[in-house]
Design a protein around this motif. Structure first.
Motif, mmCIF file in Angstrom:
data_model
loop_
_atom_site.group_PDB
_atom_site.id
_atom_site.type_symbol
_atom_site.label_atom_id
_atom_site.label_comp_id
_atom_site.label_asym_id
_atom_site.label_seq_id
_atom_site.Cartn_x
_atom_site.Cartn_y
_atom_site.Cartn_z
ATOM 1 N N ASN A 154 73.245 -6.840 2.293
ATOM 2 C CA ASN A 154 72.598 -7.411 0.984
ATOM 3 C C ASN A 154 71.580 -8.696 1.532
ATOM 4 N N ILE A 155 70.606 -8.654 0.875
ATOM 5 C CA ILE A 155 69.554 -9.704 1.322
ATOM 6 C C ILE A 155 70.148 -11.007 1.305
ATOM 7 N N TYR A 156 70.128 -11.892 2.270
ATOM 8 C CA TYR A 156 70.729 -13.204 2.396
ATOM 9 C C TYR A 156 72.033 -13.366 1.920
ATOM 10 N N PRO A 157 72.877 -12.367 2.792
ATOM 11 C CA PRO A 157 74.222 -12.188 2.348
ATOM 12 C C PRO A 157 75.016 -13.544 2.352
ATOM 13 N N GLY A 158 74.659 -14.623 3.186
ATOM 14 C CA GLY A 158 75.514 -16.107 3.238
ATOM 15 C C GLY A 158 75.649 -16.704 2.164
ATOM 16 N N THR A 159 74.512 -16.410 0.938
ATOM 17 C CA THR A 159 74.407 -17.075 -0.146
ATOM 18 C C THR A 159 75.612 -16.543 -1.218
ATOM 19 N N PHE A 160 76.371 -15.506 -0.874
ATOM 20 C CA PHE A 160 77.466 -14.822 -1.668
ATOM 21 C C PHE A 160 78.657 -15.947 -1.878
ATOM 22 N N ALA A 161 78.721 -16.755 -0.671
ATOM 23 C CA ALA A 161 79.840 -17.770 -0.563
ATOM 24 C C ALA A 161 79.979 -18.595 -1.910
ATOM 25 N N GLY A 162 78.796 -18.871 -2.472
ATOM 26 C CA GLY A 162 78.937 -19.662 -3.613
ATOM 27 C C GLY A 162 79.419 -18.954 -5.030
ATOM 28 N N ASN A 163 79.650 -17.703 -4.781
ATOM 29 C CA ASN A 163 80.106 -16.798 -5.982
ATOM 30 C C ASN A 163 81.525 -16.723 -6.056
ATOM 31 N N PRO A 164 82.098 -17.244 -7.129
ATOM 32 C CA PRO A 164 83.602 -17.444 -7.193
ATOM 33 C C PRO A 164 84.400 -15.826 -6.902
ATOM 34 N N CYS B 277 58.822 -16.549 0.853
ATOM 35 C CA CYS B 277 58.782 -18.114 0.490
ATOM 36 C C CYS B 277 60.062 -18.564 -0.179
ATOM 37 N N ASP B 278 60.068 -19.892 -0.312
ATOM 38 C CA ASP B 278 61.333 -20.541 -0.503
ATOM 39 C C ASP B 278 61.810 -20.152 -1.818
ATOM 40 N N ARG B 279 60.751 -19.774 -2.668
ATOM 41 C CA ARG B 279 61.057 -19.490 -3.886
ATOM 42 C C ARG B 279 61.959 -18.220 -4.121
ATOM 43 N N VAL B 280 61.798 -17.337 -3.108
ATOM 44 C CA VAL B 280 62.459 -16.115 -3.187
ATOM 45 C C VAL B 280 63.912 -16.393 -2.775
ATOM 46 N N LYS B 281 64.016 -17.078 -1.543
ATOM 47 C CA LYS B 281 65.302 -17.599 -1.119
ATOM 48 C C LYS B 281 66.222 -18.330 -2.066
ATOM 49 N N LEU C 226 58.342 -15.345 -13.634
ATOM 50 C CA LEU C 226 59.284 -14.257 -13.736
ATOM 51 C C LEU C 226 58.295 -13.415 -12.723
ATOM 52 N N ASP C 227 57.112 -13.044 -13.230
ATOM 53 C CA ASP C 227 56.049 -12.149 -12.542
ATOM 54 C C ASP C 227 56.071 -12.420 -10.854
ATOM 55 N N ALA C 228 55.838 -13.708 -10.702
ATOM 56 C CA ALA C 228 55.825 -13.822 -9.259
ATOM 57 C C ALA C 228 56.861 -13.616 -8.668
ATOM 58 N N VAL C 229 57.940 -14.032 -9.047
ATOM 59 C CA VAL C 229 59.476 -13.793 -8.311
ATOM 60 C C VAL C 229 59.535 -12.127 -8.160
ATOM 61 N N SER C 230 59.206 -11.516 -9.216
ATOM 62 C CA SER C 230 59.674 -10.124 -9.021
ATOM 63 C C SER C 230 58.716 -9.496 -8.015
ATOM 64 N N ASP C 231 57.428 -9.832 -7.815
ATOM 65 C CA ASP C 231 56.638 -9.298 -6.934
ATOM 66 C C ASP C 231 57.033 -9.664 -5.542
ATOM 67 N N ALA C 232 57.444 -11.263 -5.422
ATOM 68 C CA ALA C 232 57.753 -11.548 -3.957
ATOM 69 C C ALA C 232 58.923 -10.978 -3.453
ATOM 70 N N VAL C 233 59.880 -10.550 -4.487
ATOM 71 C CA VAL C 233 61.015 -9.474 -4.060
ATOM 72 C C VAL C 233 60.692 -7.972 -3.691
ATOM 73 N N ASP C 234 59.690 -7.660 -4.361
ATOM 74 C CA ASP C 234 59.088 -6.348 -3.803
ATOM 75 C C ASP C 234 58.645 -6.489 -2.457
ATOM 76 N N ASP C 235 57.990 -7.465 -2.060
ATOM 77 C CA ASP C 235 57.225 -7.756 -0.773
ATOM 78 C C ASP C 235 58.453 -7.634 0.212
ATOM 79 N N VAL C 236 59.620 -8.588 -0.107
ATOM 80 C CA VAL C 236 60.415 -8.326 1.066
ATOM 81 C C VAL C 236 60.919 -7.340 1.482
ATOM 82 N N ASN C 237 60.784 -6.351 0.362
ATOM 83 C CA ASN C 237 61.615 -4.784 0.608
ATOM 84 C C ASN C 237 60.468 -3.877 1.067
ATOM 85 N N VAL C 238 59.141 -4.152 1.298
ATOM 86 C CA VAL C 238 58.044 -3.083 1.292
ATOM 87 C C VAL C 238 57.954 -2.387 2.586
ATOM 88 N N LEU C 239 58.237 -3.102 3.530
ATOM 89 C CA LEU C 239 58.293 -2.310 4.795
ATOM 90 C C LEU C 239 59.203 -1.459 5.202
#
Length: 300
Positions: A171-181, A54-58, A14-27
């Protein structure tokens, strides 16, 4: 007091994912009111950028975007109101959170409590008010959801977004919402969905996670100003406070909140460093500060 149920989820993941999410946003973080001074010399290019995440975040966002539905968000809010998970003070909650590490930020090896202290100390060094220092200190305590029995990481961390209307392409990676009903729903897929124009964010559902959970925990149990509550509630709402999405749902109150969240964001992201804080030395100062805004114990 109800027993605290400790999930078997891997806290380190969990900690690794949360931190990676922050890094994606940081700049792309914005600064509100006065320029934050502590990060003026920080080389922000050292932080991981969006396209090199990283793939983990995607994979994390794919799962989050597919599972954060209107139905889930209604259920999550009903479940929150149905029981108390614990009764404890703020510092005790920080110590409990310290057992976690998040699936989103590989740029630091610090514990959760050290990140909270670094955020608060950066705000303090810039001469910001005490209420903002406390806000920085507690802003991630909603991650206790992971210990209280969340569905996974996807309903605790990550960027948040509005459910009940069309998913924004900001939103980040907007294409992935296609799998949401909800993506294919005749109402939820429209611009306004179940909402009215300029109805205000208080009247919409932002995806459930640590922001919304902590806001609901403290809003009636503290004396933080509205700006502090907004910083907590919306600090992960990047499509809104960074990309300008969902302006068609905003009212005047939200415009004030937006400035507050933009003021807070650089302290959340750029204060991270692998140099640890002296927790025991800082503890008396922050315990005194906490007591100005919170009772000795609150319900979680």
């Amino acid at each position: 007091m109800p027993a605290v149920v400790i999930s078997t989820h891997a806290g380190h993941e969990l900690d690794a994912v949360s931190d990676a999410v922050d890094d994606v946003n940081v700049l792309k973080a914005k600064i509100w009111d006065s320029q934050s001074e502590f990060d003026s010399t920080k080389d922000k290019t050292n932080f991981r950028q969006y396209e090199t995440a990283c793939d983990r975040v995607k994979n994390f966002y794919k799962e989050q975007h597919e599972k954060q539905t209107v139905a889930f968000n209604i259920t999550a809010r009903m479940e929150f109101k149905s029981r108390k998970r614990a009764r404890m003070g703020i510092w005790q909650a920080m110590e409990m959170l310290n057992t976690l590490v998040d699936d989103s930020d590989p740029d630091t090896e610090l514990s959760q409590i050290e990140h909270l202290l670094q955020t608060a100390e950066a705000i303090r060094r810039d001469g910001k008010p005490e209420w903002m220092q406390v806000t920085g200190l507690i802003h991630d305590l909603g991650k206790l959801l992971y210990l209280f029995g969340s569905e996974g990481q996807w309903d605790v961390v990550g960027d948040t977004f509005v459910v009940g209307c069309a998913f924004s392409d900001k939103n980040i990676y907007p294409g992935t919402f296609a799998g949401n009903p909800d993506f294919h729903d005749a109402v939820y897929s429209t611009q306004y969905g179940i909402y009215e124009p300029n109805c205000g964010l208080d009247n919409v559902m932002v995806s459930w996670g640590h922001d919304e959970y902590l806001y609901n925990v403290i809003k009636d149990q503290c004396s933080l100003p509205a700006e502090g509550l907004a910083m907590i509630r919306y600090h992960s709402f990047y499509p809104w406070h960074r990309e300008g999405a969902y302006s068609h749902l905003m009212n005047e109150k939200d415009r004030v909140a937006l400035q507050a969240v933009r003021a807070f964001n650089p302290y959340d992201l750029y204060s991270k460093s692998d140099e640890p804080c002296d927790t025991e030395k800082l503890r008396p100062y922050y315990e005194d500060l906490i007591a100005k805004f919170f009772p000795s114990e609150i319900d979680w």
